[in-house]
Design a protein around this motif. Structure first.
Motif, mmCIF file in Angstrom:
data_model
loop_
_atom_site.group_PDB
_atom_site.id
_atom_site.type_symbol
_atom_site.label_atom_id
_atom_site.label_comp_id
_atom_site.label_asym_id
_atom_site.label_seq_id
_atom_site.Cartn_x
_atom_site.Cartn_y
_atom_site.Cartn_z
ATOM 1 N N GLU A 497 -12.288 -2.335 -7.243
ATOM 2 C CA GLU A 497 -12.808 -3.693 -7.355
ATOM 3 C C GLU A 497 -11.873 -4.675 -6.661
ATOM 4 O O GLU A 497 -12.311 -5.652 -6.037
ATOM 5 C CB GLU A 497 -12.990 -4.080 -8.815
ATOM 6 C CG GLU A 497 -13.702 -5.413 -8.964
ATOM 7 C CD GLU A 497 -13.910 -5.816 -10.417
ATOM 8 O OE1 GLU A 497 -14.704 -6.737 -10.646
ATOM 9 O OE2 GLU A 497 -13.264 -5.229 -11.304
ATOM 10 N N MET A 498 -10.586 -4.419 -6.752
ATOM 11 C CA MET A 498 -9.624 -5.262 -6.054
ATOM 12 C C MET A 498 -9.863 -5.214 -4.546
ATOM 13 O O MET A 498 -9.779 -6.238 -3.860
ATOM 14 C CB MET A 498 -8.198 -4.807 -6.375
ATOM 15 C CG MET A 498 -7.120 -5.555 -5.597
ATOM 16 S SD MET A 498 -7.064 -7.333 -5.958
ATOM 17 C CE MET A 498 -5.946 -7.326 -7.362
ATOM 18 N N LEU A 499 -10.195 -4.030 -4.037
ATOM 19 C CA LEU A 499 -10.494 -3.924 -2.608
ATOM 20 C C LEU A 499 -11.622 -4.882 -2.245
ATOM 21 O O LEU A 499 -11.539 -5.612 -1.243
ATOM 22 C CB LEU A 499 -10.876 -2.481 -2.263
ATOM 23 C CG LEU A 499 -11.497 -2.246 -0.886
ATOM 24 C CD1 LEU A 499 -10.532 -2.658 0.223
ATOM 25 C CD2 LEU A 499 -11.899 -0.779 -0.718
ATOM 26 N N GLU A 518 -1.939 -8.383 11.136
ATOM 27 C CA GLU A 518 -0.749 -8.064 10.349
ATOM 28 C C GLU A 518 -0.715 -8.853 9.040
ATOM 29 O O GLU A 518 -0.310 -8.309 7.991
ATOM 30 C CB GLU A 518 0.504 -8.342 11.186
ATOM 31 C CG GLU A 518 0.720 -7.368 12.345
ATOM 32 C CD GLU A 518 -0.326 -7.499 13.450
ATOM 33 O OE1 GLU A 518 -0.668 -6.470 14.084
ATOM 34 O OE2 GLU A 518 -0.826 -8.638 13.673
ATOM 35 N N GLN A 519 -1.134 -10.110 9.075
ATOM 36 C CA GLN A 519 -1.223 -10.901 7.840
ATOM 37 C C GLN A 519 -2.192 -10.259 6.858
ATOM 38 O O GLN A 519 -1.929 -10.184 5.649
ATOM 39 C CB GLN A 519 -1.693 -12.321 8.149
ATOM 40 C CG GLN A 519 -0.635 -13.265 8.652
ATOM 41 C CD GLN A 519 -1.245 -14.630 8.963
ATOM 42 O OE1 GLN A 519 -1.836 -14.832 10.025
ATOM 43 N NE2 GLN A 519 -1.116 -15.571 8.044
ATOM 44 N N ALA A 520 -3.323 -9.824 7.374
ATOM 45 C CA ALA A 520 -4.341 -9.212 6.519
ATOM 46 C C ALA A 520 -3.825 -7.926 5.894
ATOM 47 O O ALA A 520 -4.033 -7.669 4.701
ATOM 48 C CB ALA A 520 -5.602 -8.952 7.332
ATOM 49 N N ILE A 521 -3.154 -7.107 6.697
ATOM 50 C CA ILE A 521 -2.598 -5.852 6.184
ATOM 51 C C ILE A 521 -1.583 -6.134 5.085
ATOM 52 O O ILE A 521 -1.585 -5.487 4.016
ATOM 53 C CB ILE A 521 -1.972 -5.038 7.329
ATOM 54 C CG1 ILE A 521 -3.072 -4.499 8.262
ATOM 55 C CG2 ILE A 521 -1.121 -3.887 6.787
ATOM 56 C CD1 ILE A 521 -2.547 -3.884 9.546
ATOM 57 N N GLN A 522 -0.712 -7.108 5.307
ATOM 58 C CA GLN A 522 0.316 -7.411 4.312
ATOM 59 C C GLN A 522 -0.294 -7.929 3.019
ATOM 60 O O GLN A 522 0.157 -7.579 1.915
ATOM 61 C CB GLN A 522 1.313 -8.430 4.872
ATOM 62 C CG GLN A 522 2.544 -8.634 3.993
ATOM 63 C CD GLN A 522 3.328 -7.336 3.796
ATOM 64 O OE1 GLN A 522 3.660 -6.640 4.763
ATOM 65 N NE2 GLN A 522 3.597 -6.988 2.539
ATOM 66 N N TYR A 523 -1.317 -8.760 3.125
ATOM 67 C CA TYR A 523 -1.978 -9.272 1.920
ATOM 68 C C TYR A 523 -2.520 -8.122 1.078
ATOM 69 O O TYR A 523 -2.386 -8.119 -0.156
ATOM 70 C CB TYR A 523 -3.107 -10.232 2.307
ATOM 71 C CG TYR A 523 -3.808 -10.844 1.120
ATOM 72 C CD1 TYR A 523 -3.320 -11.996 0.510
ATOM 73 C CD2 TYR A 523 -4.964 -10.260 0.590
ATOM 74 C CE1 TYR A 523 -3.957 -12.554 -0.591
ATOM 75 C CE2 TYR A 523 -5.606 -10.816 -0.506
ATOM 76 C CZ TYR A 523 -5.091 -11.964 -1.094
ATOM 77 O OH TYR A 523 -5.732 -12.499 -2.196
ATOM 78 N N MET A 524 -3.118 -7.146 1.712
ATOM 79 C CA MET A 524 -3.694 -6.020 0.975
ATOM 80 C C MET A 524 -2.602 -5.114 0.413
ATOM 81 O O MET A 524 -2.743 -4.552 -0.681
ATOM 82 C CB MET A 524 -4.660 -5.247 1.872
ATOM 83 C CG MET A 524 -5.873 -6.069 2.278
ATOM 84 S SD MET A 524 -7.098 -5.191 3.280
ATOM 85 C CE MET A 524 -7.863 -4.140 2.046
ATOM 86 N N LYS A 525 -1.499 -4.975 1.122
ATOM 87 C CA LYS A 525 -0.376 -4.206 0.582
ATOM 88 C C LYS A 525 0.180 -4.858 -0.682
ATOM 89 O O LYS A 525 0.556 -4.181 -1.644
ATOM 90 C CB LYS A 525 0.738 -4.108 1.625
ATOM 91 C CG LYS A 525 0.519 -3.105 2.731
ATOM 92 C CD LYS A 525 1.749 -3.079 3.642
ATOM 93 C CE LYS A 525 1.629 -2.053 4.748
ATOM 94 N NZ LYS A 525 2.827 -2.042 5.616
ATOM 95 N N ASP A 526 0.232 -6.188 -0.664
ATOM 96 C CA ASP A 526 0.822 -6.914 -1.782
ATOM 97 C C ASP A 526 -0.046 -6.885 -3.035
ATOM 98 O O ASP A 526 0.455 -7.125 -4.143
ATOM 99 C CB ASP A 526 1.062 -8.382 -1.392
ATOM 100 C CG ASP A 526 2.157 -8.551 -0.357
ATOM 101 O OD1 ASP A 526 2.957 -7.609 -0.169
ATOM 102 O OD2 ASP A 526 2.198 -9.624 0.284
#
Length: 608
Positions: A497-499, A518-526
């Motif tokens: 659900e978070m995804l 890269e911003q998008a990837i980092q947001y999802m990692k966090d």
């Protein structure tokens, strides 16, 4: 397959939904008495003839779709969705049939056909609106393209039939059209370079290996040779010899040169011209284009900024729920450390692809055992579980679903990506199966195809917000079904659900706010325990098909809102099975049309 192709507690979110561009009159109207209104039957027959004629004309224009819909009249045809002739024919089809259907008095249709009418009008209008944007200039992506579809069809394991000699001849004829299409795609991309409408560089870099995979040394090594390795037993030796020679020649002399030309074009011509930005915001008219795509995929008119804000709220809420699970299982570190543990420790993963597939088979049995308690209507078709084909594993989603054959000859397929086993945690299996298979996509799509007494366009039409919203609602339903057997499986539900919540933030961030990849990837990692390979594939998917990822959470929230409304309005009269029947027995609906239907059902139940 759609061109341009998948839950929280009840939240009262003002989604700002509007009906189809021409606001549908509410379907609360009681069914007209045919005896009292003798013209009603005539009007309904007029409507059915218009939409049936449309569907027949549509299949002529889209022969690949016809094959997937189980209509085999056009299996030898490829179509030409990039030609000027096609574009004009598509415009004429939508504008002509919109005019025809608007001559029909909607008020004289039954409530069920009023829903159908609203769907039909919505489809024609949204298609005509889309003509303002040059999607044809970016005809191929790493996530979805005609190339991927044709490879799947050519494998002999998809919708294209290979049962008779004529079937084999039809496919050879269709391949000739595909070869022409690959050349025309290069012309359209040349136009795109001139107009500054090009793909991001990183997506081009993903496409090139997919094409490389088709450049085999010998025809026998090609996936397009697979049907030769599975001739029906009824074929004579003479037929086998003749067809084998023809397919060797087809692959060596037609397909391989076309694939090489397309691959070289991407590598030598297109890649240097590709853009460095991740989103549509800096394409010509890109922000308006993205708003259209957001509307198209969510079947709403919500502003992009509102969708972004809903995403931020949902991410914050789900993080709190995740932290409760961390505390429940006694994990001593913070949430970030909990994410790291769940995504890395060996006990959370299988060692081989076969173990993973077998694990999903066990989950299927567990879910199937409780489904009758929650559904009156269930699909006749079954589904099977398969790994994603090797050629597209690296760029494919973690899982996906393919509908069963309409004639019942082939079951649905629940695809699992076994490329990276660390991206397929055991704790995520229950929720993923609920979403992609039963009672998610398998139920909704199979039941839709099995409907009788509805127009064909309605059986095969598709709205991402409804279909993916239903699948995400199915994950929520798993809580009530009792299939989340431990806190870790429930965490898997929260993770998925978070995804869907992060998608609202990231998709809008890249395409409307100028976020980088890269911003998008980092947001999802966090904000999640997802494997990095999965996060990268997800972000690049949003880059390739803007707006599609918004539909999941928007659709889920609307379904939950309507269920909550029904529960409050009906009290003890509320029947969850009956609510699910209402959701599943009219096909895929634009969200506003779905809301009209549920409102009508609530009113009917109150009167009863």
């Amino acid at each position: 397959m759609n061109k341009g192709l998948v839950l929280s507690t009840v939240i009262a979110v003002a989604l700002g939904l509007t009906a189809c561009n021409q606001k549908a009159e509410t379907a609360n109207t009681a069914k007209t008495d045919v005896a009292a209104e003798p013209n009603v039957h005539v009007v309904e027959q007029q409507y059915l003839k218009v939409v049936d004629d449309y569907f027949k004309d549509y299949l002529k224009l889209e022969p690949l779709y016809a094959t997937f819909f189980g209509v085999n009249d056009y299996n030898a045809d490829f179509g030409g969705d990039l030609t000027d002739t096609y574009l004009q024919a598509s415009h004429q089809l939508n504008s002509d049939y919109l005019a025809k259907v608007q001559l029909i008095d909607r008020k004289q249709l039954s409530p069920q056909l009023q829903l159908s009418y609203d769907m039909f009008v919505y489809d024609r209008k949204i298609a005509l609106q889309g003509e303002a944007f040059p999607g044809r200039l970016m005809p191929i992506s790493q996530f979805y393209s005609t190339v991927i579809t044709m490879v799947q069809l050519g494998s002999g394991e998809s919708a294209q039939p290979f049962k008779t000699v004529t079937d084999y001849e039809n496919w050879h004829s269709r391949v000739k059209g595909f070869v022409t299409w690959m050349a025309l795609a290069q012309q359209r991309m040349n136009e795109g370079m001139f107009a500054k409408v090009v793909l991001p560089k990183v997506l081009v870099e993903r496409i090139i290996p997919q094409l490389d995979a088709q450049l085999v040394n010998a025809p026998e090594d090609s996936i397009f040779f697979a049907p030769i390795k599975q001739f029906p037993d009824t074929f004579s030796d003479a037929d086998r010899t003749k067809i084998t020679a023809e397919y060797r020649s087809m692959i060596a002399d037609e397909l391989l040169p076309a694939f090489k030309s397309l691959r070289d074009y991407f590598n030598n011509t297109y890649l240097p011209a590709a853009r460095n930005s991740s989103g549509f915001w800096n394409l010509p008219n890109g922000k308006a284009w993205y708003q259209y795509l957001a509307n198209y995929h969510t079947t709403t008119t919500m502003p992009v900024e509102q969708i972004h804000q809903i995403g931020l709220q949902e991410v914050a809420r789900i993080r709190q729920e995740m932290d409760k699970v961390r505390q429940q299982v006694g994990f001593q570190g913070d949430l970030k450390a909990f994410f790291a543990s769940l995504s890395s420790e060996p006990q959370y993963f299988f060692n081989t692809p076969d173990e993973l597939i077998n694990g999903y088979a066990a989950v299927k049995q567990r879910i199937n055992a409780v489904l009758p308690k929650y559904f009156h209507v269930m699909p006749k078709a079954d589904y099977v579980i398969k790994p994603v084909e090797a050629f597209r594993q690296q760029s494919a989603a973690g899982a996906s679903y393919e509908a069963p054959a309409v004639d019942g000859s082939r079951p649905g397929i629940f695809y699992i990506n076994t490329y990276n086993l660390k991206a397929q945690p055991k704790w995520g299996m229950t929720t993923l199966s609920l979403h992609e298979a039963s009672p998610g996509h398998h139920f909704q799509i199979s039941i839709k195809q099995e409907l009788t007494g509805v127009p064909e366009f309605q059986r095969f039409g598709s709205y991402t917000a409804f279909e993916e919203g239903w699948a995400l609602y199915s994950e929520y339903l798993g809580i009530e079904m009792g299939v989340f057997s431990d806190p870790y499986q429930y965490f898997g539900k929260l993770s998925d659900e978070m995804l869907r919540a992060m998608r609202l933030v990231v998709d809008t961030g890249m395409h409307a706010k100028g976020w980088t990849r890269e911003q998008a990837i980092q947001y999802m990692k966090d904000n999640s325990p997802m494997a990095e390979s999965d996060i990268i594939a997800e972000v690049e998917r949003y880059m390739a098909i803007p707006g599609q990822a918004l539909s999941y959470k928007v659709g889920q929230l609307k379904i939950l809102e309507l269920r909550h409304k029904a529960e409050v309005a009906l009290g003890d009269k509320f029947d969850l099975k009956a609510f699910h029947d209402q959701m599943l027995t009219s096909g895929s609906l634009p969200l506003a049309v779905m809301e009209d239907k549920i409102n009508h059902w609530i009113a009917t139940q109150q009167k009863a």
